[in-house]
Design a protein around this motif. Structure first.
Motif, mmCIF file in Angstrom:
data_model
loop_
_atom_site.group_PDB
_atom_site.id
_atom_site.type_symbol
_atom_site.label_atom_id
_atom_site.label_comp_id
_atom_site.label_asym_id
_atom_site.label_seq_id
_atom_site.Cartn_x
_atom_site.Cartn_y
_atom_site.Cartn_z
ATOM 1 N N ARG B 26 -1.378 28.286 -5.566
ATOM 2 C CA ARG B 26 0.071 28.185 -5.365
ATOM 3 C C ARG B 26 0.692 27.794 -6.690
ATOM 4 N NH1 ARG B 26 1.356 27.337 0.214
ATOM 5 N NH2 ARG B 26 3.545 27.126 -0.323
ATOM 6 N N TYR B 27 1.855 28.373 -6.962
ATOM 7 C CA TYR B 27 2.628 27.909 -8.119
ATOM 8 C C TYR B 27 3.300 26.600 -7.743
ATOM 9 C CZ TYR B 27 2.104 32.666 -9.934
ATOM 10 O OH TYR B 27 1.591 33.849 -10.395
ATOM 11 N N LEU B 28 3.549 25.759 -8.740
ATOM 12 C CA LEU B 28 4.212 24.478 -8.496
ATOM 13 C C LEU B 28 5.370 24.308 -9.479
ATOM 14 C CD1 LEU B 28 4.114 21.587 -7.128
ATOM 15 C CD2 LEU B 28 2.844 20.870 -9.143
ATOM 16 N N SER B 29 6.558 24.019 -8.958
ATOM 17 C CA SER B 29 7.701 23.733 -9.857
ATOM 18 C C SER B 29 8.097 22.270 -9.676
ATOM 19 C CB SER B 29 8.851 24.687 -9.590
ATOM 20 O OG SER B 29 8.539 25.961 -10.103
ATOM 21 N N GLY B 30 9.154 22.009 -8.925
ATOM 22 C CA GLY B 30 9.569 20.604 -8.736
ATOM 23 C C GLY B 30 8.662 19.840 -7.790
ATOM 24 N N HIS B 32 9.005 19.413 -4.684
ATOM 25 C CA HIS B 32 9.674 18.676 -3.605
ATOM 26 C C HIS B 32 9.501 19.307 -2.236
ATOM 27 C CE1 HIS B 32 12.253 15.171 -4.910
ATOM 28 N NE2 HIS B 32 11.295 15.334 -5.770
ATOM 29 N N THR B 33 8.985 20.501 -2.196
ATOM 30 C CA THR B 33 8.620 21.102 -0.918
ATOM 31 C C THR B 33 7.105 21.192 -0.803
ATOM 32 O OG1 THR B 33 10.625 22.383 -0.643
ATOM 33 C CG2 THR B 33 8.663 23.258 0.417
ATOM 34 N N LEU B 34 6.476 21.673 -1.871
ATOM 35 C CA LEU B 34 5.034 21.922 -1.800
ATOM 36 C C LEU B 34 4.244 20.612 -1.653
ATOM 37 C CD1 LEU B 34 2.788 23.932 -1.792
ATOM 38 C CD2 LEU B 34 2.900 24.079 -4.287
ATOM 39 N N GLY B 107 13.845 19.062 -8.089
ATOM 40 C CA GLY B 107 13.833 20.390 -7.472
ATOM 41 C C GLY B 107 14.398 21.447 -8.409
ATOM 42 N N THR B 108 13.856 22.678 -8.310
ATOM 43 C CA THR B 108 14.266 23.751 -9.215
ATOM 44 C C THR B 108 14.838 24.930 -8.439
ATOM 45 O OG1 THR B 108 12.131 24.870 -9.121
ATOM 46 C CG2 THR B 108 12.382 23.127 -10.800
ATOM 47 N N LEU B 109 15.616 25.718 -9.144
ATOM 48 C CA LEU B 109 16.184 26.934 -8.559
ATOM 49 C C LEU B 109 15.067 27.867 -8.093
ATOM 50 C CD1 LEU B 109 18.514 28.965 -8.053
ATOM 51 C CD2 LEU B 109 18.381 29.586 -10.461
HETATM 52 C C1 LIG Z 1 14.556 14.818 0.814
HETATM 53 C C2 LIG Z 1 14.837 16.236 0.411
HETATM 54 C C3 LIG Z 1 16.105 16.736 0.600
HETATM 55 C C4 LIG Z 1 16.403 18.032 0.210
HETATM 56 N N1 LIG Z 1 17.662 18.483 0.433
HETATM 57 C C5 LIG Z 1 17.960 19.742 0.090
HETATM 58 C C6 LIG Z 1 19.267 20.260 0.286
HETATM 59 O O1 LIG Z 1 20.191 19.568 0.745
HETATM 60 N N2 LIG Z 1 19.510 21.544 -0.051
HETATM 61 C C7 LIG Z 1 18.524 22.348 -0.596
HETATM 62 O O2 LIG Z 1 18.805 23.507 -0.899
HETATM 63 N N3 LIG Z 1 17.297 21.879 -0.817
HETATM 64 C C8 LIG Z 1 16.982 20.605 -0.493
HETATM 65 N N4 LIG Z 1 15.719 20.150 -0.728
HETATM 66 C C9 LIG Z 1 14.723 21.060 -1.354
HETATM 67 C C10 LIG Z 1 14.678 20.894 -2.890
HETATM 68 O O3 LIG Z 1 15.950 20.966 -3.391
HETATM 69 C C11 LIG Z 1 13.870 21.963 -3.668
HETATM 70 O O4 LIG Z 1 14.679 23.027 -3.978
HETATM 71 C C12 LIG Z 1 12.781 22.537 -2.944
HETATM 72 O O5 LIG Z 1 11.955 21.459 -2.584
HETATM 73 C C13 LIG Z 1 11.940 23.579 -3.731
HETATM 74 O O6 LIG Z 1 12.007 23.433 -5.111
HETATM 75 P P1 LIG Z 1 10.831 22.842 -5.982
HETATM 76 O O7 LIG Z 1 11.141 23.114 -7.399
HETATM 77 O O8 LIG Z 1 10.622 21.425 -5.603
HETATM 78 O O9 LIG Z 1 9.605 23.752 -5.518
HETATM 79 P P2 LIG Z 1 8.082 23.459 -5.222
HETATM 80 O O10 LIG Z 1 7.932 22.476 -4.113
HETATM 81 O O11 LIG Z 1 7.360 23.161 -6.484
HETATM 82 O O12 LIG Z 1 7.650 24.878 -4.707
HETATM 83 C C14 LIG Z 1 8.130 25.438 -3.497
HETATM 84 C C15 LIG Z 1 7.503 26.810 -3.267
HETATM 85 O O13 LIG Z 1 7.953 27.758 -4.209
HETATM 86 C C16 LIG Z 1 6.899 28.300 -4.991
HETATM 87 N N5 LIG Z 1 7.423 28.414 -6.356
HETATM 88 C C17 LIG Z 1 7.896 27.398 -7.132
HETATM 89 N N6 LIG Z 1 8.429 27.895 -8.274
HETATM 90 C C18 LIG Z 1 8.275 29.250 -8.223
HETATM 91 C C19 LIG Z 1 8.630 30.320 -9.095
HETATM 92 N N7 LIG Z 1 9.272 30.102 -10.259
HETATM 93 N N8 LIG Z 1 8.308 31.587 -8.727
HETATM 94 C C20 LIG Z 1 7.689 31.818 -7.546
HETATM 95 N N9 LIG Z 1 7.329 30.850 -6.679
HETATM 96 C C21 LIG Z 1 7.626 29.589 -7.013
HETATM 97 C C22 LIG Z 1 5.770 27.329 -4.822
HETATM 98 O O14 LIG Z 1 4.505 27.970 -4.944
HETATM 99 C C23 LIG Z 1 5.985 26.815 -3.411
HETATM 100 O O15 LIG Z 1 5.458 27.692 -2.474
HETATM 101 C C24 LIG Z 1 15.394 18.856 -0.371
HETATM 102 C C25 LIG Z 1 14.122 18.349 -0.568
HETATM 103 C C26 LIG Z 1 13.826 17.048 -0.181
HETATM 104 C C27 LIG Z 1 12.456 16.542 -0.426
#
Ligand SMILES: Cc1cc2nc3c(=O)[nH]c(=O)nc-3n(C[C@H](O)[C@H](O)[C@H](O)COP(=O)(O)OP(=O)(O)OC[C@H]3O[C@@H](n4cnc5c(N)ncnc54)[C@H](O)[C@@H]3O)c2cc1C
Lengths: 287, 265
Positions: B26-30, B32-34, B107-109
């Motif tokens: 799995r790719y990992l960015s922020g 906050h979901t994974l 968290g990232t776009l």
């Molecule tokens: C308490 C809490 C509240 C939140 N509230 C909101 C909210 O109000 N609104 C909202 O929109 N979001 C919300 N989020 C989600 C957060 O904003 C992140 O956007 C979200 O967690 C995913 O971004 P990330 O960078 O953390 O991804 P990650 O957790 O790192 O990855 C998520 C998934 O995307 C894949 N991935 C990551 N980067 C890429 C890439 N560049 N290309 C392809 N695949 C990729 C990973 O493999 C994984 O499957 C919340 C999260 C938490 C924990």
């Protein structure tokens, strides 16, 4: 000082130490309040029913008086004066009308040093234990007023202002009491406006994390105004009344009734807490 | 959480090579979901390939009439970007409503739109502005990108590299947050773009969708009243303890109306 009540944020370390400091003149920094450690505290029942200051407080002051009596007796020996002539002031035992004095700490040291406590049958040590059995309850009372605004389009309820006036008797530490009121009010407002445990058809808890269980947050609340008047409680020597739950009792009624009042003006005749946006909107649809 | 191997490639090529060589990557960015889903053992990848060291995924730039946001850009950086604030204030506004400070700082776009949570905010802006999702191998139009609940047009090893947002004439986002999580129960993005009016709704359904009836009404008259009486069907909308489907349908109308008001300033 070992106490059988438990502190988990109510500020007992401060308020209970104040009771000791006010009576002994000892510095707050030199008073350690020990609780919740079964290795060190012999017995205890914990904290509940807004009763720690009311029940434990008088036991603390009673134990203090006993320790001071023991120390005074020893100070009289050290100062070669009659016990009845010894005054305790600013953490020192003084022979009344003179500048002969000895610090509480020096008396304490002697109380535990071989030979330091004299030879005329005086018991060494200063330790004392006291219990207190309250004669009846305390009756804190007050009036709380909540003002809410409801957005009929979304069902969102906003708490606009909250004023609490309480009579909590003699307050050991007014700042801590105010904090207790704030905390209690927030807990009560949470109950009235947002908190809810939900289970699905199979009995599974669906509000199992804070992603679904709504806790009140600072941003959702106005500044809370807390004013107090003080009538001494008659049922305990401190004159204190239970304070911890005052806010939680009043706030659900105040906030809940404010919501009902607003909804009544729109024709709703019955509404059960909590006033989540969905529930308020549904009540407005059903009228 | 189970054991996994951790990789930190510095180029897209290396990231893809590592992905191809791993069992269940799995790719990992922020994170906050994974990471929370790994802690709950809902996801048990053998290899985490972190994308945060890849410079080409970072940053915000202006390219002609477009604001191009790198996939690795944090929500907080989008919310505060002078370029975004100047060109598409509604996008900065939306990014600033995501979660809380901690979430916006991590968290990232790219993570958000790869995950495609039905309650995420960015999908509304991407569809609302008719943005283009750029990946390591192609460009995907907004209307083709989000396909279903947590489903996108991405191939398994495809990496989102950036999103290109066209600057609208005017736009605004209104969000009705879940009172507990702050995710969108309903979020409506309204935009007057070069290609016409667009109304995109997130949170209400399995995936972001457009409301063409509102778009048509706003094309005739870009005013709150134009959408005030348009109620979308609620049959396929989400329903949970926070919002029943009929309530969500109603909120779409309310948020759309307020978004138009906000867009008009
Ligand atoms: C308490 C809490 C509240 C939140 N509230 C909101 C909210 O109000 N609104 C909202 O929109 N979001 C919300 N989020 C989600 C957060 O904003 C992140 O956007 C979200 O967690 C995913 O971004 P990330 O960078 O953390 O991804 P990650 O957790 O790192 O990855 C998520 C998934 O995307 C894949 N991935 C990551 N980067 C890429 C890439 N560049 N290309 C392809 N695949 C990729 C990973 O493999 C994984 O499957 C919340 C999260 C938490 C924990």
């Amino acid at each position: 000082m070992f106490v059988g009540t438990h502190n988990h944020g109510q500020g007992h370390e401060t308020a209970f130490a104040q009771l000791v400091s006010e009576r002994t003149g000892l510095d707050l920094d030199n008073i350690e309040v020990v609780f919740g450690d079964t290795r060190r505290v012999q017995r205890g029942l914990g904290t509940f029913g807004s009763r720690s200051a009311v029940v434990c407080g008088p036991a603390i002051t009673l134990a203090c008086e006993r320790v001071i009596d023991k120390a005074r007796n020893l100070a009289a020996h050290m100062l070669e004066a009659a016990t009845s002539d010894i005054e305790l002031k600013d953490g020192h035992f003084t022979v009344a009308g003179t500048d002969h004095r000895v610090a509480f700490s020096a008396v304490a040291k002697n109380a535990y040093s071989a030979g330091g406590f004299g030879e005329d049958g005086r018991e060494p040590g200063l330790d004392e234990t006291a219990f207190h059995d309250p004669q009846g309850f305390t009756f804190p009372f007050g009036a709380h007023i909540a003002e809410v605004e409801i957005d009929p389009a979304t069902g969102v309820t906003q708490l606009i202002s909250y004023t609490a006036v309480d009579d909590l008797g003699v307050e050991i530490n007014p700042m801590i009491v105010e904090g207790q009121i704030h905390g209690g009010v927030v807990q009560g407002v949470g109950q009235a406006l947002m908190e809810r445990l939900c289970h699905d058809d199979t009995g599974q808890l669906v509000t199992g994390s804070f992603m679904d269980y709504t806790m009140p947050r600072a941003a959702a609340l106005p500044l809370i105004t807390s004013e107090r008047i003080a009538t001494r409680a008659q049922s305990n020597p401190l004159g204190a009344k239970g304070a911890g739950e005052a806010g939680t009792f009043a706030a659900p009624a105040a906030a809940g009734n404010a919501v009902m009042d607003a909804l009544a003006s729109a024709g709703v005749t019955h509404f059960d807490m909590p006033a989540t946006p969905l529930r308020v909107w549904q009540a407005l649809q059903a009228r | 959480m189970y054991a996994f191997s951790f990789h930190q490639p510095e180029t897209l090529e290396e990231a893809k090579r590592l992905f191809g060589e791993s069992d269940d990557p799995r790719y990992l960015s922020g994170g906050h979901t994974l990471l929370p889903s790994m802690k709950l053992r809902l996801a048990t990848p053998s290899d985490l390939i972190e994308l945060n060291a890849i410079e080409s995924l970072k940053g915000i730039s202006i390219e002609g009439d477009n604001v191009v946001v790198g996939a690795g850009t944090r929500h907080g950086d989008v919310a505060q970007s002078a370029d975004v604030l100047a060109a598409i204030p509604a996008l900065a506004d939306l990014a600033g409503m995501i979660g809380d400070f901690q979430v916006r700082n991590r968290g990232t776009l790219g993570g958000s739109i790869a995950n495609a949570d039905p309650a995420a905010d960015y999908p509304a802006a991407i569809v609302g502005l008719n943005a283009t999702v750029k990946t390591d191998r192609r460009e995907i139009a907004a209307d083709d990108y989000f396909t279903d609940l947590f489903e996108t047009a991405l191939e398994e090893d495809e990496i989102v590299t950036a999103v290109s947002f066209p600057t609208p004439v005017r736009a605004a986002y209104m969000k009705f947050p879940n009172p507990a999580s702050r995710y969108a129960i309903v979020g409506v993005f309204v935009a007057e773009t070069a290609g016409g009016i667009r109304v995109a709704v997130t949170g209400a359904g399995a995936s972001v969708f457009r409301v063409v009836e509102m778009e048509a009404a706003l094309t005739v008259n870009f005013a709150p009243e134009a959408v005030a009486d348009i109620l979308i069907p609620d049959d396929d909308l989400n329903s949970d303890i926070h919002a029943a489907n009929d309530y969500r349908a109603h909120l779409v109308t309310v948020m759309a109306k307020r978004a138009v008001e906000k867009a008009l300033g």
